[in-house]
Design a protein around this motif. Structure first.
Motif, PDB file in Angstrom:
ATOM      1  N   LEU B 289       0.790  -1.105  -0.040  1.00  0.00           N
ATOM      2  CA  LEU B 289       0.048  -0.143  -0.056  1.00  0.00           C
ATOM      3  C   LEU B 289       0.778   1.304   0.097  1.00  0.00           C
ATOM      4  CD1 LEU B 289      -2.743  -1.280   2.494  1.00  0.00           C
ATOM      5  CD2 LEU B 289      -3.131  -0.573   0.225  1.00  0.00           C
ATOM      6  N   ILE B 290       1.894   1.229   0.962  1.00  0.00           N
ATOM      7  CA  ILE B 290       2.713   2.490   0.952  1.00  0.00           C
ATOM      8  C   ILE B 290       3.463   2.747  -0.211  1.00  0.00           C
ATOM      9  CG2 ILE B 290       4.764   3.467   2.102  1.00  0.00           C
ATOM     10  CD1 ILE B 290       3.592   2.151   4.720  1.00  0.00           C
ATOM     11  N   ASN B 291       4.174   1.630  -0.873  1.00  0.00           N
ATOM     12  CA  ASN B 291       4.977   1.800  -2.079  1.00  0.00           C
ATOM     13  C   ASN B 291       4.146   1.999  -3.250  1.00  0.00           C
ATOM     14  OD1 ASN B 291       7.099   1.182  -0.428  1.00  0.00           O
ATOM     15  ND2 ASN B 291       7.626  -0.922  -1.390  1.00  0.00           N
ATOM     16  N   GLY B 292       2.744   1.420  -3.317  1.00  0.00           N
ATOM     17  CA  GLY B 292       2.120   2.181  -4.441  1.00  0.00           C
ATOM     18  C   GLY B 292       1.832   3.615  -4.427  1.00  0.00           C
ATOM     19  N   VAL B 293       1.580   4.047  -3.219  1.00  0.00           N
ATOM     20  CA  VAL B 293       1.381   5.410  -3.260  1.00  0.00           C
ATOM     21  C   VAL B 293       2.633   6.259  -3.532  1.00  0.00           C
ATOM     22  CG1 VAL B 293       0.325   7.447  -2.101  1.00  0.00           C
ATOM     23  CG2 VAL B 293      -0.824   5.008  -1.863  1.00  0.00           C
ATOM     24  N   THR B 294       3.563   5.937  -2.957  1.00  0.00           N
ATOM     25  CA  THR B 294       4.554   6.803  -2.872  1.00  0.00           C
ATOM     26  C   THR B 294       5.270   6.498  -4.427  1.00  0.00           C
ATOM     27  OG1 THR B 294       6.089   4.987  -2.163  1.00  0.00           O
ATOM     28  CG2 THR B 294       5.307   6.418  -0.459  1.00  0.00           C
TER      29      THR B 294
END
Lengths: 375, 375
Positions: B289-294
């Motif tokens: 989730l975090i890497n997708g957004v970043t």
């Protein structure tokens, strides 16, 4: 009630017309009949209260959220701004009417819980001196009837944090200096004020935000000093994870944007503050989501429903009963209150109740029955 | 085209009426004019194709999803069922018309990409012997123009996995034995068939599902043998994480239920298969989730837009061009194709294009500009 000369009351005709058009509604709290605005009326925003003499407790305005701290500063502030802590609770406006002190929710209802507990939360003697003053405060702590979670530092019950002051019938807030003088002179509990910053102080502000992030604080509110430079809020990355931790079991009962908005904010925070690859943060987020759902599945298997339990205490039984009547009226079937409530505990009347998560309850029962889903 | 006696063609009047009511539309693929059903017509479901002589390639039905394996077995199967691997790709129906072999998408369009690549994917000689046969296959692999991600074992390009067979103009599928005989006799690539199970074989099935979960497989499809006992699909926990990994940068462009449904399924899987507290799974989900957004934030900062790049190869230039025309017509402004496409690479024509994620592009540009958001 004393009014300062500039204050504006709402005449009966305007109010009656607004009620007729469903922009306002008549409410009653014990002996007090008042109206709350459901929409803007005569320049007063939604959530304002109109008292029997027409005087108006103004609604609390929405504060815009910036999702990029650096760019937000550049865009919104050319001069100094104050930085205060954003407390994770619910917003009330505290006011005096005919010698009694009341607290109203954001939506404009007089809150039986907050009103009951005011003597424990702050000394309202300031309203003896300035009866047209309205104290804007966050009430936060584990024993509140509206939301789960509590800010760091409120381990039990609830506490109040005053962060703004308004005047009856007038728009706008007291200036920061006037507010701070009153907070100090009356020893009022306030949201932490971190000081006055300039746009060039971005590094210091970032360091502050990272400290708050590590401490579990929700974030900051910025309040511009320059004319036309208003307020902005900015939340920490971990506050998004904390929200998801608290609400993972409500996955289907909250709007799905509750989750996607927080994930977006978290990603923006991680990107801006170079937290990519933080294993602890990643694991905490994943665990929050998985545990929220599995806890709900366990409750569905064992008791056949998914709900959230709340507990709060009252000084007076009649206030607990007024609160129970309010949540029954507004929460419908979704609220379960045991028949022995409120229950006496020491000096307090304790109320425990459960809000049923209807979609999680129904969807999990269906999934666990083995039913097929077409999607 | 030869028809078996039981097959039903669609008469011109029925089709014309359906087109008039927007339940079907006329389409063209190179020399072939056909119709696709946008809704049920004369008992044929959405996605069916009607060929020039009225013969119908039936639509592929939805398969219900069970979210609890144990309860699902108990509810849906009293007797034996076959278990096959669910392949994570896109569903096509492969059929013969006037000597040429075509592949149609789930929605009923003849797919220029799949049709072009059929000679590389399987030997369609079986359709010489039985021209009314329809092969239902999943096409999967990293170089496909529809979806990102690939099943384990398809490291490059695409591969086909036949999993069902139908006949032109007839509802229902060939029985498992008839299908397996044809797969074997013609050496057709098929989705792995794990065997015939009984409801009492739950432990063995759970062990299989856990092995697939660890291997990165999407899940299983169950196909009942008893009359009236149909199909069901069940996906692994980690396949939900894999979907979120692939689509984290589309957080705002997919329906938010895309994410909440997968999180719910993951929680149900973790609960049923006692994976609670699996630190690797938790971290992988949080990181996804975090890497997708970043990653999306990085693209917004650097190139000002968020998109997903696709690459696929064609044998014939005219098919690449037909595919480009199709995505331009159906994808609108959201598709960007470089002017030098398709580009010759060895024996193939390569097409690369980008699908723009409009909401992520707009929302991140706004967030990074420092603008306030009111929510």
């Amino acid at each position: 009630m004393a009014h300062s000369p500039e204050s504006t009351a709402m005449d009966e005709r305007t109010l009656a017309d607004a009620i007729g058009r469903n922009r306002a509604s008549r409410e009653r709290f014990q002996g007090l009949e008042y109206a709350r605005l459901r929409d803007t009326v005569a320049g007063y925003r939604r959530g304002s209260l109109v008292l029997p003499d027409g005087s108006v407790i103004p609604g609390y305005p929405s504060i815009g959220r910036v999702q990029s701290l650096g760019a937000g500063l550049r865009r919104h502030y050319s001069g100094a701004f104050w930085v205060e802590e954003k407390i994770d609770g619910f917003n009330v406006r505290i006011f005096r009417w005919q010698g009694r002190t009341y607290a109203a929710t954001r939506g404009g209802y007089i809150c039986a819980f907050s009103t009951d507990r005011l003597p424990d939360l702050l000394d309202s003697a300031i309203l003896d001196d300035e009866p047209d003053l309205v104290l804007c405060a966050e009430i936060a702590g584990p024993e509140n009837p509206y939301l789960e979670g509590a800010p760091p530092g409120v381990a039990e019950d609830v506490a109040a944090f005053v962060f703004d002051m308004m005047r009856t019938g007038r728009t706008g807030f007291l200036a920061q200096g006037e507010k701070m003088a009153r907070l100090r002179d009356h020893g009022l509990p306030s949201a932490p004020i971190f000081g006055r910053f300039l746009p060039a102080d971005l590094d210091a502000l970032q360091a502050l935000v990272l400290r708050l992030d590590a401490e579990g604080s929700e974030g900051v509110v910025l309040k511009g000093e320059q004319p036309g430079e208003g307020r902005a809020k900015y939340v920490t990355g971990r506050s998004n994870v904390a929200d998801i931790e608290l609400c993972g079991d409500q996955l289907l009962d909250l709007p799905p944007e509750y989750f996607t908005n927080r994930l977006l904010r978290l990603g923006l925070f991680v990107n801006e503050h170079a937290q990519a690859g933080d294993a602890d943060l990643e694991r905490r987020l994943g665990r929050a989501l998985i545990n929220g759902v599995t806890a709900a599945v366990d409750r569905s298997r064992t008791i056949g429903r998914v709900g959230r339990r709340f507990r709060c205490r009252f000084r007076q039984r009649r206030n607990a009963e007024a609160f129970m009547a309010h949540i029954k009226a507004t929460g419908g079937q979704r609220v379960r209150i045991d028949p022995e409530m409120p229950r006496r505990e020491g000096a307090f009347w304790v109320l425990e109740f459960e809000r049923i998560l209807e979609r999680m309850t129904g969807t999990l029962a269906n999934a666990l029955s083995g039913a097929s889903q077409y999607d």
